[in-house]
Design a protein around this motif. Sequence first.
Motif, short mmCIF file in Angstrom:
data_model
loop_
_atom_site.label_atom_id
_atom_site.label_comp_id
_atom_site.label_asym_id
_atom_site.label_seq_id
_atom_site.Cartn_x
_atom_site.Cartn_y
_atom_site.Cartn_z
N UNK A 359 0.73 -1.30 -0.12
CA UNK A 359 -0.11 0.12 -0.04
C UNK A 359 1.00 0.52 -0.04
N UNK A 360 1.65 1.34 1.11
CA UNK A 360 3.03 2.53 0.62
C UNK A 360 3.66 2.32 -0.59
N UNK A 361 3.86 1.38 -1.50
CA UNK A 361 4.38 2.06 -2.61
C UNK A 361 3.36 1.79 -3.98
N UNK A 362 1.85 1.48 -3.73
CA UNK A 362 1.51 2.02 -4.39
C UNK A 362 0.65 3.59 -3.89
N UNK A 363 0.60 4.36 -3.21
CA UNK A 363 0.24 5.46 -1.94
C UNK A 363 1.82 6.42 -2.96
N UNK A 364 2.79 6.08 -3.17
CA UNK A 364 4.06 6.92 -3.90
C UNK A 364 3.45 6.86 -5.50
N UNK A 365 2.89 5.72 -5.70
CA UNK A 365 2.78 5.45 -7.86
C UNK A 365 1.35 6.79 -6.73
N UNK A 366 0.72 6.98 -6.70
CA UNK A 366 -0.74 7.71 -6.54
C UNK A 366 -0.19 9.42 -6.46
N UNK A 367 0.59 9.30 -5.10
CA UNK A 367 1.19 11.03 -5.61
C UNK A 367 1.67 11.29 -7.35
N UNK A 368 3.62 10.38 -7.75
CA UNK A 368 3.49 10.50 -8.81
C UNK A 368 1.85 11.16 -10.21
N UNK A 369 1.50 10.39 -9.90
CA UNK A 369 0.11 10.48 -10.40
C UNK A 369 -0.83 11.54 -10.62
N UNK A 370 -0.63 11.94 -9.25
CA UNK A 370 -1.31 13.84 -8.50
C UNK A 370 -0.14 14.89 -10.02
N UNK A 371 1.41 14.62 -9.34
CA UNK A 371 2.07 15.59 -10.13
C UNK A 371 2.08 15.41 -11.07
N UNK A 372 1.35 14.10 -12.03
CA UNK A 372 1.47 14.22 -13.80
C UNK A 372 0.83 15.33 -14.38
N UNK A 373 -0.54 14.61 -13.45
CA UNK A 373 -1.42 15.47 -13.48
C UNK A 373 -1.33 16.47 -14.03
N UNK A 374 -1.45 17.21 -12.86
CA UNK A 374 -0.99 18.45 -12.64
C UNK A 374 0.35 19.55 -13.43
N UNK A 375 1.06 18.40 -13.32
CA UNK A 375 2.01 18.73 -14.54
C UNK A 375 3.31 19.42 -13.59
#
Length: 391
Positions: A359-375
């Motif tokens: 779950x920690x790995x998935x959370x880190x990936x989700x935070x990365x995705x937030x950054x990608x979306x918001x550029x």
Amino acid sequence: MTVGITWSEASARRMERQFLANPAAKDTGVAEIVGAMLGAHAQVLSAAELSVGVRAVGVTRAGVRDALWGRRTLVKTHGLVKTHGPRGTVHLLPAAELPLWCAVLPAVPSGASPFAAGVRVSEEQAREIVTAIGEALDGVCLTVDELSEEVVARVGSWAGDLVMPAFQGMWPRWRQVMHRAGQSGALCFGPDRGRKVTYTRPPRFTPMPAEEAVRELVRRYLRAYGPATPRGFAKWLAAGGGWATELFGRLAGEGLIEEVVFEGEAGWWVASGDTEFPKEGASGVRLLPYFDAYGIAAQPRELLFPGDAYRRALARGQAGNYPVLLVDGVVAGVWHQRRRGRRTTVTVEVLGRRLGAREERELAAQVGRVGEVLEAEAELVVGTVTAGPHA
């Protein structure tokens, strides 16, 4: 025999149909994703961009804005339901679905006018104003002051009388029917002009027959968020409970919806024949922004927000005021992002549990995705969120 459904089955299906179990493929249009959500809350546009982006592969805020302002497959609504959009707020909707929404929403019974007799406009005057708004915005983008000048020039000085109490003064009389202009397809938001909001006219369309549109919206709502109760549907749409109960009864009599037992309780409904649910529960970690459609519509709220989440992630029982952390389909925390230039810090507060290594790995990936979306380049901090609602 009445079908019995568990929370685990319902949340898994809702996640699938919301593109939250598996993000939409690259060739899925942004408008299709927004359509599956039944609208993306866009009072703050960046929240809508995140709602769409976390549901898709490769979509960024630029892609959402291109669909909105470039290709115009999305419309930023103003005037749908009372003042702005579903539940009285600004939403992104697929342009192709305006015939549905602009037929349904005027059909929802509304209460008496909140304005004093000397402020209200007559039905004939309201129609004149809506026509003037559509004519003024055809092919152009105007600020509210520019639009006001155009409306007054077309219908008369009475429309410009400053009689409506506003935030820091008084608004002209014509603005009390701005929502009707949105409902009729005469007005939507245009791109901002600097710091000023603009309005324009959406692509022209012919509304669906009202009764047909109401049936279709109930079917789509139940497909996306069912099982559901009439009360839940009414709350989601900002409609009267009595009207929704009568509507569900009529649709049940026509064989369009069917009752199921949900978590041991009767009185929940799905679209007729739509009774297949995954046997495995929802899994995975997701970050949803303010007023994301899943957190608003999925019921019952006490199961979506279990334990500490009900106290921490809701504001007087209202969902959407805090961005939420989902773990296996339920709210397990809140989060907040603070942006500085090209970087954003995402602070996640986990409630009542510890995350496992996966779950920690998935959370880190989700935070990365937030950054990608918001550029932006995103950094994860696990800790207490000190920001209040709507921060």
